[in-house]
Structures are given as structure tokens and as C-alpha cells.
Write a protein that holds these residues in place. Structure first.
Motif, PDB file in Angstrom:
ATOM      1  N   CYS A  72      17.402   9.565 -23.576  1.00  0.00           N
ATOM      2  CA  CYS A  72      16.442   8.892 -22.684  1.00  0.00           C
ATOM      3  C   CYS A  72      16.911   7.531 -22.180  1.00  0.00           C
ATOM      4  O   CYS A  72      16.359   7.016 -21.205  1.00  0.00           O
ATOM      5  CB  CYS A  72      15.104   8.733 -23.396  1.00  0.00           C
ATOM      6  SG  CYS A  72      15.192   7.647 -24.852  1.00  0.00           S
ATOM      7  N   SER A  73      17.908   6.906 -22.808  1.00  0.00           N
ATOM      8  CA  SER A  73      18.357   5.580 -22.362  1.00  0.00           C
ATOM      9  C   SER A  73      19.307   5.656 -21.175  1.00  0.00           C
ATOM     10  O   SER A  73      19.639   4.629 -20.589  1.00  0.00           O
ATOM     11  CB  SER A  73      19.042   4.825 -23.510  1.00  0.00           C
ATOM     12  OG  SER A  73      20.361   5.293 -23.711  1.00  0.00           O
ATOM     13  N   PHE A  74      19.744   6.873 -20.796  1.00  0.00           N
ATOM     14  CA  PHE A  74      20.681   7.005 -19.679  1.00  0.00           C
ATOM     15  C   PHE A  74      19.927   6.976 -18.349  1.00  0.00           C
ATOM     16  O   PHE A  74      18.845   7.578 -18.217  1.00  0.00           O
ATOM     17  CB  PHE A  74      21.468   8.322 -19.769  1.00  0.00           C
ATOM     18  CG  PHE A  74      22.304   8.480 -21.011  1.00  0.00           C
ATOM     19  CD1 PHE A  74      22.630   7.380 -21.804  1.00  0.00           C
ATOM     20  CD2 PHE A  74      22.779   9.736 -21.392  1.00  0.00           C
ATOM     21  CE1 PHE A  74      23.414   7.532 -22.955  1.00  0.00           C
ATOM     22  CE2 PHE A  74      23.559   9.889 -22.534  1.00  0.00           C
ATOM     23  CZ  PHE A  74      23.877   8.791 -23.319  1.00  0.00           C
ATOM     24  N   LYS A  92      25.524   6.401 -18.726  1.00  0.00           N
ATOM     25  CA  LYS A  92      25.765   7.361 -19.810  1.00  0.00           C
ATOM     26  C   LYS A  92      26.868   6.815 -20.727  1.00  0.00           C
ATOM     27  O   LYS A  92      27.951   6.468 -20.238  1.00  0.00           O
ATOM     28  CB  LYS A  92      26.211   8.671 -19.162  1.00  0.00           C
ATOM     29  CG  LYS A  92      26.114   9.880 -20.031  1.00  0.00           C
ATOM     30  CD  LYS A  92      26.481  11.114 -19.191  1.00  0.00           C
ATOM     31  CE  LYS A  92      26.016  12.376 -19.857  1.00  0.00           C
ATOM     32  NZ  LYS A  92      26.260  13.531 -18.973  1.00  0.00           N
ATOM     33  N   HIS A  93      26.611   6.704 -22.002  1.00  0.00           N
ATOM     34  CA  HIS A  93      27.589   6.091 -22.918  1.00  0.00           C
ATOM     35  C   HIS A  93      27.469   6.684 -24.310  1.00  0.00           C
ATOM     36  O   HIS A  93      26.409   7.197 -24.683  1.00  0.00           O
ATOM     37  CB  HIS A  93      27.373   4.573 -22.978  1.00  0.00           C
ATOM     38  CG  HIS A  93      26.051   4.200 -23.601  1.00  0.00           C
ATOM     39  ND1 HIS A  93      24.864   4.233 -22.891  1.00  0.00           N
ATOM     40  CD2 HIS A  93      25.728   3.832 -24.859  1.00  0.00           C
ATOM     41  CE1 HIS A  93      23.880   3.888 -23.685  1.00  0.00           C
ATOM     42  NE2 HIS A  93      24.356   3.653 -24.900  1.00  0.00           N
ATOM     43  N   CYS A  94      28.535   6.577 -25.064  1.00  0.00           N
ATOM     44  CA  CYS A  94      28.558   6.986 -26.483  1.00  0.00           C
ATOM     45  C   CYS A  94      27.947   8.369 -26.706  1.00  0.00           C
ATOM     46  O   CYS A  94      27.145   8.576 -27.630  1.00  0.00           O
ATOM     47  CB  CYS A  94      27.873   5.942 -27.365  1.00  0.00           C
ATOM     48  SG  CYS A  94      28.765   4.376 -27.392  1.00  0.00           S
ATOM     49  N   ARG A 146      27.473   3.352 -35.434  1.00  0.00           N
ATOM     50  CA  ARG A 146      27.912   3.997 -34.185  1.00  0.00           C
ATOM     51  C   ARG A 146      26.695   4.370 -33.365  1.00  0.00           C
ATOM     52  O   ARG A 146      25.748   4.972 -33.887  1.00  0.00           O
ATOM     53  CB  ARG A 146      28.638   5.309 -34.492  1.00  0.00           C
ATOM     54  CG  ARG A 146      29.961   5.173 -35.131  1.00  0.00           C
ATOM     55  CD  ARG A 146      30.637   6.516 -35.158  1.00  0.00           C
ATOM     56  NE  ARG A 146      30.312   7.311 -36.333  1.00  0.00           N
ATOM     57  CZ  ARG A 146      30.403   8.647 -36.362  1.00  0.00           C
ATOM     58  NH1 ARG A 146      30.757   9.308 -35.276  1.00  0.00           N
ATOM     59  NH2 ARG A 146      30.129   9.305 -37.465  1.00  0.00           N
ATOM     60  N   ASP A 147      26.749   4.050 -32.056  1.00  0.00           N
ATOM     61  CA  ASP A 147      25.788   4.571 -31.102  1.00  0.00           C
ATOM     62  C   ASP A 147      26.200   6.039 -30.901  1.00  0.00           C
ATOM     63  O   ASP A 147      27.375   6.321 -30.636  1.00  0.00           O
ATOM     64  CB  ASP A 147      25.948   3.762 -29.806  1.00  0.00           C
ATOM     65  CG  ASP A 147      24.640   3.532 -29.078  1.00  0.00           C
ATOM     66  OD1 ASP A 147      23.579   3.524 -29.728  1.00  0.00           O
ATOM     67  OD2 ASP A 147      24.688   3.342 -27.845  1.00  0.00           O
ATOM     68  N   TRP A 148      25.256   6.967 -30.996  1.00  0.00           N
ATOM     69  CA  TRP A 148      25.624   8.387 -31.137  1.00  0.00           C
ATOM     70  C   TRP A 148      24.609   9.253 -30.390  1.00  0.00           C
ATOM     71  O   TRP A 148      23.732   9.880 -30.986  1.00  0.00           O
ATOM     72  CB  TRP A 148      25.664   8.699 -32.644  1.00  0.00           C
ATOM     73  CG  TRP A 148      26.258  10.001 -33.051  1.00  0.00           C
ATOM     74  CD1 TRP A 148      25.622  11.010 -33.724  1.00  0.00           C
ATOM     75  CD2 TRP A 148      27.607  10.444 -32.875  1.00  0.00           C
ATOM     76  NE1 TRP A 148      26.498  12.042 -33.972  1.00  0.00           N
ATOM     77  CE2 TRP A 148      27.717  11.721 -33.461  1.00  0.00           C
ATOM     78  CE3 TRP A 148      28.750   9.882 -32.264  1.00  0.00           C
ATOM     79  CZ2 TRP A 148      28.910  12.451 -33.450  1.00  0.00           C
ATOM     80  CZ3 TRP A 148      29.925  10.601 -32.264  1.00  0.00           C
ATOM     81  CH2 TRP A 148      29.992  11.869 -32.860  1.00  0.00           C
ATOM     82  N   ARG A 181      14.234   8.681 -28.063  1.00  0.00           N
ATOM     83  CA  ARG A 181      13.985   7.326 -28.553  1.00  0.00           C
ATOM     84  C   ARG A 181      15.309   6.570 -28.588  1.00  0.00           C
ATOM     85  O   ARG A 181      16.338   7.145 -28.959  1.00  0.00           O
ATOM     86  CB  ARG A 181      13.447   7.464 -29.988  1.00  0.00           C
ATOM     87  CG  ARG A 181      12.777   6.237 -30.536  1.00  0.00           C
ATOM     88  CD  ARG A 181      12.354   6.460 -31.979  1.00  0.00           C
ATOM     89  NE  ARG A 181      13.499   6.527 -32.849  1.00  0.00           N
ATOM     90  CZ  ARG A 181      13.559   7.263 -33.956  1.00  0.00           C
ATOM     91  NH1 ARG A 181      12.543   7.999 -34.335  1.00  0.00           N
ATOM     92  NH2 ARG A 181      14.651   7.252 -34.683  1.00  0.00           N
ATOM     93  N   ASP A 182      15.298   5.259 -28.194  1.00  0.00           N
ATOM     94  CA  ASP A 182      16.527   4.485 -28.356  1.00  0.00           C
ATOM     95  C   ASP A 182      16.423   3.672 -29.634  1.00  0.00           C
ATOM     96  O   ASP A 182      15.340   3.219 -30.004  1.00  0.00           O
ATOM     97  CB  ASP A 182      16.792   3.576 -27.149  1.00  0.00           C
ATOM     98  CG  ASP A 182      18.299   3.324 -26.980  1.00  0.00           C
ATOM     99  OD1 ASP A 182      19.091   3.907 -27.753  1.00  0.00           O
ATOM    100  OD2 ASP A 182      18.676   2.570 -26.060  1.00  0.00           O
ATOM    101  N   ASP A 183      17.538   3.543 -30.321  1.00  0.00           N
ATOM    102  CA  ASP A 183      17.584   2.780 -31.563  1.00  0.00           C
ATOM    103  C   ASP A 183      18.730   1.792 -31.494  1.00  0.00           C
ATOM    104  O   ASP A 183      19.884   2.182 -31.540  1.00  0.00           O
ATOM    105  CB  ASP A 183      17.790   3.725 -32.754  1.00  0.00           C
ATOM    106  CG  ASP A 183      16.516   4.437 -33.146  1.00  0.00           C
ATOM    107  OD1 ASP A 183      15.468   3.766 -33.181  1.00  0.00           O
ATOM    108  OD2 ASP A 183      16.568   5.644 -33.399  1.00  0.00           O
TER     109      ASP A 183
END
Ligand code: VGL
Ligand code: ZN
Length: 187
Positions: A58-60, A69-71, A50-52, A101-103
């Protein structure tokens, strides 16, 4: 013989529902197929990722990143779009919970509410090969499959059970080439 796991990547409302914030075209068509694969596929263990994201992730776009904006944690968009109906053991992995950080890879996540990492959980269960499915092929499926092979698992991506975002035309084909180049089998 080693055991086999199915890794279902990010089958969440924001990606798989046409009303989702980061809807991947055709994502809803995967729901029934993946539910059936979880229920009837030849797997010893089921992993769901799950993206959480926290609200300040920071990815938004609003925080300087590239995605709407998601998950967001505990929101409708972060809920599973699939029913997970199985008697097998299910491992629930969250990722992207660090705001800075994006994962994209499930192998960078950890078990929900625990710190255990996917690589060691799979080893603990005697898993030697994995099939990767879900959303999206050109981001989280690609990153998860490449990390799976780098972690020493025999790895396949099942193309009929995945869809690409295709932010740029050709992203899907480039993702497939990159996946193959890293030693993952495409089926
Ligand atoms: C994903 C974009 C942003 C994915 C996650 O699950 O592929 N894509 N966050
Ligand atoms: Zn994300």
C-alpha cells in the motif's frame, strides 16, 4: 551490567545505492562505516532490519501510497548494501510485509521466517541499551529509536551513521527534535 545491541536500520540497495529506487543522498557513504561498527563496535548483539514489501504494498504510488516501488521481497533493491561480517549473534528483522499496512519501526517487524518480535528477542538476550543507525533518519530510524525507548531500552541514535530523506526541507532537524523529545539520546 546490561548488554548492548546495535540496531542497523534498512541498509538495503534501494536506500543506500545511488541506483536504488528510494536512494537516500549520502547513503553509500555509510556502508563502510557501518560495516566497521558491526565488526568492531562495543556490542553484544547485532540487529539488522529490512524493509520487505510484497509487490502490492500500500505504500507504493501505483497502489495509492506516497513512495516509489521499493524493497520488493527477493529483488535486488531489497538486498543488503552492507556485508555483515561478525562472529556475534545477528538478528534479522523484516518489516512492511503486510500489504495493507506500512511499518517504519523495526519493533513492528518480526524475525525473518519467524514470528518473534524484536522487543522480546532483545529481552531474551539481556539487552538493556541500544544504538540505532542506518536509513532513513526521518522515517525508519526515527520510528525504531522511539519504539526502542518506549519498549524500555536506553536508546541512542548515532548521527554520523545515518542520513535523512528530507522530502521537505527541514525534515532532518524536525526528526532530531522529535527523537530527543521522546527520550532518545542523540550522539
Ligand atoms: C523507509 C520510506 C519507505 C525507511 C522505508 O527505511 O526509512 N522510508 N519505506
Ligand atoms: Zn518501505
Amino acid at each position: 551490567m546490561g548488554k548492548k545491541a546495535l540496531i542497523v536500520v534498512d541498509m538495503q540497495n534501494d536506500f543506500a545505492d545511488p541506483k536504488g529506487a528510494l536512494y537516500v543522498k549520502g547513503g553509500e557513504k555509510l556502508i563502510k562505516k557501518i560495516e566497521n561498527l558491526i565488526k568492531n563496535g562495543p556490542y553484544d548483539l547485532i540487529v539488522v532490519t529490512r524493509d520487505w514489501h510484497p509487490k502490492n504494498h500500500c505504500s507504493f504510488k501505483e497502489n495509492g501510497g506516497q513512495w516509489p516501488k521499493h524493497c520488493v521481497q527477493y529483488s535486488w533493491g531489497a538486498e543488503f548494501a552492507i556485508k555483515i561480517d561478525t562472529n556475534k549473534i545477528v538478528v534479522d528483522i523484516v518489516k512492511g510485509d503486510n500489504p495493507d499496512r506500512d511499518d517504519y519501526s523495526g519493533f513492528n517487524g518480526h524475525a525473518y521466517r519467524f514470528s518473534a518480535k524484536l522487543k522480546y528477542i532483545l529481552r531474551e538476550y539481556g539487552i538493556t541499551s541500544v544504538d540505532v543507525v542506518g536509513l532513513a533518519l526521518d522515517y525508519c530510524v526515527k520510528a525504531t529509536a522511539i519504539d526502542a525507548v518506549k519498549s524500555g531500552f536506553k536508546t541512542r541514535v548515532l548521527l554520523k551513521y545515518t542520513k535523512a530523506v528530507n522530502l521537505k526541507p527541514g525534515d532532518e532537524q524536525r526528526a532530531i527534535e522529535e527523537i530527543k523529545k521522546n527520550g532518545v539520546k542523540i550522539k
